[in-house]
Scaffold this active site. Structure first.
Site, PDB file in Angstrom:
ATOM      1  N   SER A 256       0.926  -1.292  -0.142  1.00  0.00           N
ATOM      2  CA  SER A 256      -0.236  -0.098  -0.245  1.00  0.00           C
ATOM      3  C   SER A 256       0.647   1.070  -0.247  1.00  0.00           C
ATOM      4  O   SER A 256       2.200   0.754  -0.042  1.00  0.00           O
ATOM      5  CB  SER A 256      -0.351   0.202   1.347  1.00  0.00           C
ATOM      6  N   LYS A 257      -0.026   2.612  -0.051  1.00  0.00           N
ATOM      7  CA  LYS A 257       1.165   3.736  -0.128  1.00  0.00           C
ATOM      8  C   LYS A 257       1.831   4.090   1.020  1.00  0.00           C
ATOM      9  O   LYS A 257       2.750   4.539   0.839  1.00  0.00           O
ATOM     10  CB  LYS A 257       0.045   5.676   0.467  1.00  0.00           C
ATOM     11  N   ARG A 258       1.590   2.804   2.695  1.00  0.00           N
ATOM     12  CA  ARG A 258       2.854   3.072   3.544  1.00  0.00           C
ATOM     13  C   ARG A 258       4.152   2.206   2.920  1.00  0.00           C
ATOM     14  O   ARG A 258       4.892   2.640   3.729  1.00  0.00           O
ATOM     15  CB  ARG A 258       1.788   2.363   4.466  1.00  0.00           C
ATOM     16  N   HIS A 259       4.115   1.427   2.282  1.00  0.00           N
ATOM     17  CA  HIS A 259       5.463   1.459   1.506  1.00  0.00           C
ATOM     18  C   HIS A 259       6.117   2.092   0.688  1.00  0.00           C
ATOM     19  O   HIS A 259       6.965   2.622  -0.707  1.00  0.00           O
ATOM     20  CB  HIS A 259       4.954  -0.030   1.312  1.00  0.00           C
ATOM     21  N   GLY A 260       6.006   3.439   0.733  1.00  0.00           N
ATOM     22  CA  GLY A 260       6.296   4.659  -0.501  1.00  0.00           C
ATOM     23  C   GLY A 260       5.855   4.424  -1.828  1.00  0.00           C
ATOM     24  O   GLY A 260       3.839   4.164  -1.709  1.00  0.00           O
TER      25      GLY A 260
END
Length: 521
Positions: A256-260
């Site tokens: 997801s976006k959390r992973h860059g």
RNA sequence: GGCGCAUUCGUCUAGCGGUUUAGGACACCUCCCUCUCAAGGAGGAGAUCACGGGUUCGAAUCCCGUAUGCGCUACCA
């Protein structure tokens, strides 16, 4: 293995920017279709009006276009089995929901969201094994139905799941998988707004689009028995299934976006090459053998097979992508030599204009004071000097800006060396300046080609290397001073080639600037 | 909680009963090359094949349990 009847589909829903996992699914479907000589179809699953995101469709299509996955049927190209947007096929789903209703395989459910919430809350409280629906409306009698109908609530249509027995299906990657039917609940087929759920729509569409293989992410595995049962209720032959391993972030959770960077397009903007991206993605969950890493698109198509898809989820590893992008950048063969097509050597092949791509990055990221348009001829000249030193195209504007800007900005300390006095440094730079002045006026000729550039570099070395000895310096010591003066950095491409590319005027100007900085010490 | 799927170096993977002292790649370390940085070359370290039981002359490979991870469990896909 050629099977023209193969028809596979990539069925994204336009709810955001497709991430790497989505596109990897598209890629595997596409590789499979191209390998078999079949068709690759894009179908847009836009049945959830509330989750629709503006621009998502374009970003899906652009992502596919960028890594060069083309589709035979779908948005923009049409096809014989359209429309390819589920929102435009509502009559079809309604018709088949109705058919199930009439055949006794489905029923109308009038339960309100509130009742459903309450029911689930109570179940959770009693720690009962969670069931999403208690089948309240499944056995309504005629009088109750008429009453509810009169109440004005628009019902949903639910599938009447078999209460007993088991459902087994074969997954091409995982083998036979069995579920107890009593674990399956009466899923909603048609929502109260008249749109179908994924379950109904995907069955109807796969049927009428003549899909032969359903290749989708692992997260769908648990839904497959429901789908198989739906096919059975319709008396349709189900397609073959292959559930692809998921792609996880570094923390092993769903990407997801959390992973860059998660969306594919971000990698384009960071300067990765589409060919390298396809190559890397293909290796996430698939491998030819124990050694081959670099594949051209044609080689990927030629070798791809479902049999070699792995079962386990893979973690996206940016380091390896960086390495692979670097391999493409420095080993690229702009056009595949015809003779090489059948050879065993796997060579990166780029069909796009790499320099043109680089030009776009430079134009976008170089400081404003650099004059535009940037000279393509000049970029082609310095390309051999930078290609070995970058992993992405984007880096050129950041790390090699000294090839483009006028005024270098760097700490004076870089010119100083613990072993050398400031006087020595000044003397050395002045001597170098004099040598350049004395150099043949040929250096700096306009329109230098690669050969001339190499000559210039050699000429410079012939002059500057002996100079070091004359000054009582080691060659490396002098070169370091010049490197800093000329590039503003202690790490740069080979000095003489860099100076040759920069040209005499700029080199001399920069050495004078360095001397100016030293006078202030 | 229930159900399903999975489990080989940190990561991607090869392996489909004996050829395995488990192979390759990325990352890491050392050396070589060298005007710096890279690239390249040569080495190195790194996996008791999740664990426990079987089956077998023989198991990373087959079976069963356990653990862990992930997924599903919506009028989302």
């Amino acid at each position: 293995m050629s099977d023209e009847s193969v028809r596979v589909r990539y069925a994204p829903s336009p709810t955001g920017y497709p991430h790497i996992g989505n596109i990897r699914t598209a890629l595997f479907n596409w590789l499979f279709a191209r390998h078999a000589g079949g068709k690759f179809i894009v179908r847009i699953e836009d049945t959830d009006q509330s989750r629709k995101v503006d621009g998502a469709l374009e970003s899906i299509l652009n992502s596919l276009r960028w890594i060069r996955v083309d589709w035979d049927e779908g948005p923009e190209v049409g096809g014989d089995y359209g429309p390819y947007f589920q929102s435009e096929r509502r009559d079809l789903y309604q018709k088949y929901a109705q058919q199930l209703l009439e055949g006794g395989h489905a029923y109308k459910c009038y339960c309100s969201a509130e009742r459903l919430d309450r029911m689930r809350a109570e179940m959770a409280e009693r720690k009962e094994s969670m069931r999403s629906y208690d089948r309240h409306c499944r056995e309504l009698n005629e009088r109750e139905r008429v009453e509810l109908e009169a109440g004005g609530t628009s019902p949903v249509i639910r599938f009447k799941m078999p209460l007993a027995g088991q459902t087994t299906f074969n997954d091409l990657i995982r083998g036979d998988i069995t579920f107890d039917n009593n674990e399956l609940d009466d899923l909603v087929l048609l929502k109260s707004d008249g749109y179908p759920t994924y379950h109904l729509a995907n069955i109807v569409d796969d049927r009428f689009m003549k899909i032969t293989h359903v290749m989708r992410a692992d997260e769908w595995l648990s839904s497959t028995p429901r789908h198989v049962l739906l096919y059975r209720a319709f008396d349709w032959e189900p397609p073959l299934f292959a559930h692809l391993p998921m792609i996880l972030g570094p923390d092993k959770s769903k990407l997801s976006k959390r992973h860059g960077a998660a969306s594919l397009i971000e990698y384009r903007d960071m300067g990765y090459l589409p060919e390298a991206m396809m190559n890397y993605l293909a290796l996430l969950g698939w491998a030819l053998d124990d050694k081959t890493e670099i594949f051209s698109q044609e080689e990927l198509i030629r070798h791809f097979s479902i049999r070699r898809i792995s079962k386990t989820a893979a973690i996206f590893n940016k380091d390896k992508l960086d390495w692979m992008n670097g391999v493409y950048i420095r080993n690229v063969v702009i056009e595949a030599p015809a003779a090489k097509v059948d050879s065993e050597a796997y060579t990166p092949v780029i069909t796009t204009d790499l320099i043109q791509q680089l030009m776009e990055f430079l134009d976008k990221h170089l400081p404003h004071e650099v004059n535009r348009p940037i000279s393509r001829e000049y970029v082609e000249q310095i390309w051999p000097l930078i290609r070995e030193r970058i992993t992405t195209l984007r880096e050129v504007a950041d790390n090699f800006d000294f090839f483009f800007i006028d005024e270098l900005v760097y700490e004076t300390d870089l010119l100083l060396d613990k072993k050398l006095t400031t006087d020595t440094v000044v003397t050395a730079l002045k001597a170098a300046l004099q040598s350049l002045t004395d150099l043949s006026a040929d250096w700096d000729r306009i329109g230098r080609d690669a050969e001339k550039l190499a000559e210039d570099a050699q000429l410079l070395e012939e002059v500057l290397r002996p100079l070091a000895a004359g000054l009582g310096l080691k060659a490396g010591e002098l070169f370091k001073l010049l490197r800093v003066a000329v590039t503003g950095s202690t790490a740069a491409p080979p000095l003489f080639q860099t100076m040759a590319a920069l040209g005499r005027v700029r080199c001399m100007k920069r050495i004078r600037a360095a001397l100016g900085k030293l006078e202030l010490v």
